[in-house]
Design a protein around this motif. Structure first.
Motif, PDB file in Angstrom:
ATOM      1  N   GLU A   1     -10.611  -3.844   3.682  1.00 14.22           N
ATOM      2  CA  GLU A   1     -11.740  -3.053   4.184  1.00 14.22           C
ATOM      3  C   GLU A   1     -12.347  -3.723   5.420  1.00 14.22           C
ATOM      4  O   GLU A   1     -12.640  -3.055   6.423  1.00 14.22           O
ATOM      5  CB  GLU A   1     -12.792  -2.911   3.095  1.00 14.22           C
ATOM      6  CG  GLU A   1     -14.034  -2.145   3.536  1.00 14.22           C
ATOM      7  CD  GLU A   1     -15.131  -2.173   2.485  1.00 14.22           C
ATOM      8  OE1 GLU A   1     -15.842  -1.168   2.356  1.00 14.22           O
ATOM      9  OE2 GLU A   1     -15.283  -3.218   1.800  1.00 14.22           O
TER      10      GLU A   1
ATOM     11  N   LEU B   1     -13.968   1.903  -0.759  1.00 14.31           N
ATOM     12  CA  LEU B   1     -13.152   1.291  -1.811  1.00 14.31           C
ATOM     13  C   LEU B   1     -13.530   1.868  -3.166  1.00 14.31           C
ATOM     14  O   LEU B   1     -14.707   2.033  -3.476  1.00 14.31           O
ATOM     15  CB  LEU B   1     -13.355  -0.224  -1.841  1.00 14.31           C
ATOM     16  CG  LEU B   1     -12.890  -1.039  -0.643  1.00 14.31           C
ATOM     17  CD1 LEU B   1     -13.103  -2.528  -0.907  1.00 14.31           C
ATOM     18  CD2 LEU B   1     -11.421  -0.768  -0.311  1.00 14.31           C
TER      19      LEU B   1
ATOM     20  N   LEU C   1      -9.557   3.764  -0.171  1.00 19.66           N
ATOM     21  CA  LEU C   1      -8.506   2.886  -0.674  1.00 19.66           C
ATOM     22  C   LEU C   1      -8.789   2.578  -2.144  1.00 19.66           C
ATOM     23  O   LEU C   1      -9.894   2.151  -2.500  1.00 19.66           O
ATOM     24  CB  LEU C   1      -8.468   1.566   0.112  1.00 19.66           C
ATOM     25  CG  LEU C   1      -7.618   1.532   1.392  1.00 19.66           C
ATOM     26  CD1 LEU C   1      -8.079   2.581   2.386  1.00 19.66           C
ATOM     27  CD2 LEU C   1      -7.656   0.136   2.012  1.00 19.66           C
TER      28      LEU C   1
ATOM     29  N   LEU D   1       0.838  -1.188   0.000  1.00 15.36           N
ATOM     30  CA  LEU D   1       0.000   0.000   0.000  1.00 15.36           C
ATOM     31  C   LEU D   1       0.879   1.246   0.000  1.00 15.36           C
ATOM     32  O   LEU D   1       1.949   1.263   0.613  1.00 15.36           O
ATOM     33  CB  LEU D   1      -0.908   0.036   1.229  1.00 15.36           C
ATOM     34  CG  LEU D   1      -1.984  -1.039   1.349  1.00 15.36           C
ATOM     35  CD1 LEU D   1      -2.754  -0.851   2.655  1.00 15.36           C
ATOM     36  CD2 LEU D   1      -2.945  -0.992   0.165  1.00 15.36           C
TER      37      LEU D   1
ATOM     38  N   THR E   1      -7.282  -9.161  -6.742  1.00 15.45           N
ATOM     39  CA  THR E   1      -7.014  -7.845  -6.153  1.00 15.45           C
ATOM     40  C   THR E   1      -8.262  -7.265  -5.496  1.00 15.45           C
ATOM     41  O   THR E   1      -8.205  -6.716  -4.384  1.00 15.45           O
ATOM     42  CB  THR E   1      -6.494  -6.871  -7.222  1.00 15.45           C
ATOM     43  OG1 THR E   1      -5.323  -7.421  -7.831  1.00 15.45           O
ATOM     44  CG2 THR E   1      -6.142  -5.533  -6.605  1.00 15.45           C
TER      45      THR E   1
ATOM     46  N   PHE F   1      -8.730  -6.284  -1.466  1.00 14.85           N
ATOM     47  CA  PHE F   1      -9.115  -4.987  -0.911  1.00 14.85           C
ATOM     48  C   PHE F   1     -10.408  -5.072  -0.107  1.00 14.85           C
ATOM     49  O   PHE F   1     -10.601  -4.305   0.846  1.00 14.85           O
ATOM     50  CB  PHE F   1      -9.167  -3.933  -2.016  1.00 14.85           C
ATOM     51  CG  PHE F   1      -7.831  -3.291  -2.253  1.00 14.85           C
ATOM     52  CD1 PHE F   1      -7.559  -2.035  -1.754  1.00 14.85           C
ATOM     53  CD2 PHE F   1      -6.826  -3.966  -2.922  1.00 14.85           C
ATOM     54  CE1 PHE F   1      -6.319  -1.453  -1.933  1.00 14.85           C
ATOM     55  CE2 PHE F   1      -5.580  -3.401  -3.104  1.00 14.85           C
ATOM     56  CZ  PHE F   1      -5.319  -2.137  -2.603  1.00 14.85           C
TER      57      PHE F   1
ATOM     58  N   TYR G   1      -7.683   0.658  -5.857  1.00  7.26           N
ATOM     59  CA  TYR G   1      -6.959  -0.461  -6.458  1.00  7.26           C
ATOM     60  C   TYR G   1      -7.262  -0.514  -7.951  1.00  7.26           C
ATOM     61  O   TYR G   1      -8.238   0.094  -8.418  1.00  7.26           O
ATOM     62  CB  TYR G   1      -7.321  -1.786  -5.782  1.00  7.26           C
ATOM     63  CG  TYR G   1      -8.767  -2.219  -5.941  1.00  7.26           C
ATOM     64  CD1 TYR G   1      -9.158  -3.053  -6.981  1.00  7.26           C
ATOM     65  CD2 TYR G   1      -9.745  -1.791  -5.035  1.00  7.26           C
ATOM     66  CE1 TYR G   1     -10.484  -3.446  -7.134  1.00  7.26           C
ATOM     67  CE2 TYR G   1     -11.065  -2.179  -5.175  1.00  7.26           C
ATOM     68  CZ  TYR G   1     -11.434  -3.005  -6.225  1.00  7.26           C
ATOM     69  OH  TYR G   1     -12.749  -3.384  -6.372  1.00  7.26           O
TER      70      TYR G   1
ATOM     71  N   SER H   1     -12.014   1.840  -7.524  1.00  5.22           N
ATOM     72  CA  SER H   1     -11.092   1.163  -8.447  1.00  5.22           C
ATOM     73  C   SER H   1     -11.188   1.772  -9.839  1.00  5.22           C
ATOM     74  O   SER H   1     -12.178   2.424 -10.192  1.00  5.22           O
ATOM     75  CB  SER H   1     -11.414  -0.329  -8.509  1.00  5.22           C
ATOM     76  OG  SER H   1     -12.725  -0.539  -9.020  1.00  5.22           O
TER      77      SER H   1
ATOM     78  N   GLY I   1      -3.122   0.767  -3.845  1.00  3.12           N
ATOM     79  CA  GLY I   1      -2.361  -0.475  -3.921  1.00  3.12           C
ATOM     80  C   GLY I   1      -1.463  -0.514  -5.133  1.00  3.12           C
ATOM     81  O   GLY I   1      -1.830  -0.016  -6.201  1.00  3.12           O
TER      82      GLY I   1
END
Length: 528
Positions: free
Chosen positions: A387, A400, A368, A285, A379, A383, A370, A402, A421
């Protein structure tokens, strides 16, 4: 907590890469391919076709279509000549590096590859200076000279014993001056290289068709005439294609469930072999120091105290990866377990204490990020587990988000993500390459990290030493600084898996020390 030494089931169809190389390879054959292209499947598609823009797994394609002065023949762990006939430091201080090119080198379009082309290729990387791009590898380079047609001289601004390793990375691919602008990236989707293959066609994100380049002069001895690389969005679809004989071999992106499934089948059930080897790729991370929450050291430390790497390795990856407690992976000189030594087992109580002592009593809101299509389909599951762990502590409020890799890269280079990430496949097998790329004003993450003790003292001191076994202390100190700052949080270290049809040979030879596939080593077996 889960057992960090949990073993995987083994079966006769699995063999370690090391034992195969030692002489009992189940995939060995020297027979050239004459039955059409070998089809390689991967979930790792290039983000660009221009070497000046790439410090990522675009290198997997570059290794096969471009050429570098130095590279890695089968079994080599230190760079050997490829486009060069010879290379060496010409002084005692590791500051002047000279290479003499092979005679008669040509690019795939027939133009001449000479010392001026090498100088042009390196100079344009620094001139274009893509944010998060390969110019960050050239921090020790002062200037390049081409005093004659075949001689290239690199003058360094400080001693750097790792410079030959840098020249061996696909980022230093040699391009044809007439085909690539000196001050801008080439964006028409074309390629002019001098590697073992030419690129006959390219469908972005879907397929690359490679054909043997008869003009190539280097160490590689291609065992096939053509390779087609197919890019998949997920492991399941890729494995289905392998079982359906649409793909001959896969080498990047196998999900844990698919690996376990392949391991569990007997050799009589399907004609697929699985080759396993130790990997040096890592997952981690990155915290954005400009974010109001991720920029707080105590928040980062609290996250480091909560994260359960063993649970991620076991629940998400079914023990096909190993928990990692240092940015330098196991197996490399200088590896430590700094995060475990400092934080011990995951503890919500300790994390709460860290936050409370810093005056943080509310739930910490963090997003976060990714990528959906770079490191495999697990992946997203990883995540979700991150979480779950952070939310379960009742200390964090996690969101989250992405993006596909191409737009994901742009986002983190612009500093848009509080926490994101990344994975890292090494440029070369040295602890330096798991520290240097991530620190300094310009780095591979596009997120400045001015760790001056590392960049100004420890790395320069380590690079004066050609014997890399003598720099353990410097790397241990550098890793402790990374642990103290908690700007980068290592999660796990991967293993390498190659799944192939049983009529394909060369899989055990094909991965170089950076785990990039040298596709010229693949061939079809003519008989059993």
């Amino acid at each position: 907590m889960f057992n960090r030494n949990r073993g995987l089931r083994r079966m006769a169809a699995i063999a370690s890469i090391s034992s195969l190389v030692a002489g009992c390879g189940i995939l060995s054959s020297d027979t050239p391919d004459d039955e059409g292209p070998i089809v390689v499947g991967t979930t790792s598609a290039p983000s660009t076709l221009d070497p000046a823009a790439s410090w990522d797994s675009s290198w997997e394609l570059f290794r096969n279509i471009y050429q570098t002065l130095l590279s890695y023949p089968v079994g080599a762990t230190t760079p050997q000549p490829d486009a060069a006939e010879s290379c060496a430091f010409s002084d005692d201080s590791n500051q002047v590096f000279r290479c003499e090119l092979r005679e008669g080198l040509k690019f795939s379009d027939g133009s001449t590859l000479d010392a001026k082309a090498v100088k042009y290729s390196i100079d344009r990387i620094r001139e274009i200076n893509v944010n998060g791009g390969p110019a960050g590898l050239l921090g020790s380079l002062d200037r390049v000279q081409a005093p004659s047609e075949r001689e290239v001289v690199f003058h360094l601004n400080k001693p750097d014993a790792t410079f030959p390793f840098v020249l061996a990375t696909p980022a230093m691919s040699i391009v044809a001056p007439g085909a690539y602008p000196a001050d801008a990236l080439r964006k028409d989707g074309g390629i002019v290289g001098s590697g073992p293959y030419g690129l006959s066609s390219y469908d972005e994100g879907k397929k690359a068709e490679l054909v043997r380049n008869d003009r190539y002069k280097g160490f590689a001895k291609p065992r096939n005439q053509a390779v087609t690389v197919r890019y998949f969005q997920d492991s399941q679809t890729m494995v289905q294609a392998l079982r359906g004989k649409e793909v001959d071999i896969t080498y990047r992106g196998l999900a844990a469930d698919d690996i376990i499934d392949l391991q569990s089948r007997t050799s009589s059930e399907e004609e697929i072999q699985l080759v396993e080897g130790t990997g040096t790729d890592i997952s981690y991370l990155v915290f954005n120091p400009k974010d109001p929450w991720a920029g707080k050291k105590e928040v980062r430390q609290a996250i480091a105290q909560v994260i359960d790497r063993g649970a991620i390795a076991h629940k998400v990856y079914k023990d096909t990866v190993d928990p990692l407690y240092s940015m330098v992976p196991k197996g490399l000189t200088g590896h430590t377990t700094g995060f475990f030594d400092d934080y011990g087992e995951p503890s919500v109580a300790k994390a709460k204490e860290i936050l409370t002592d810093a005056g943080i009593t509310q739930k910490v809101p963090l997003t976060l990020w990714y990528t959906t299509d770079r490191y495999g389909s697990a992946t997203a599951v990883e995540f979700k587990e991150l979480e779950r762990q952070l939310e379960a502590s009742k200390l964090f409020d996690i969101t989250l988000k992405s993006r596909p890799w191409k737009t994901y890269v742009t986002g983190y280079q612009k500093g848009e993500y509080p926490v994101f990430g990344r994975g890292w496949f090494p440029d070369f097998p040295d602890a330096d390459n798991f520290i240097a790329p991530f620190v300094g004003k310009q780095n591979a993450l596009g997120t400045p990290y001015e760790a001056t003790e590392i960049t100004n003292v420890l790395l320069p001191r380590s690079r004066r030493e050609s014997d890399r076994g003598n720099v353990v202390r410097e790397f241990e100190e550098a890793q402790q600084i990374l642990v103290d700052d908690a700007r980068l949080l290592p999660l796990w270290q991967g293993r390498q898996y190659v799944a192939a049809s049983r009529d394909i040979s060369g899989g055990e030879r094909a991965l170089d020390p950076s785990t990039i596939m040298m596709m010229w080593e693949l061939s079809r077996k003519t008989s059993w």
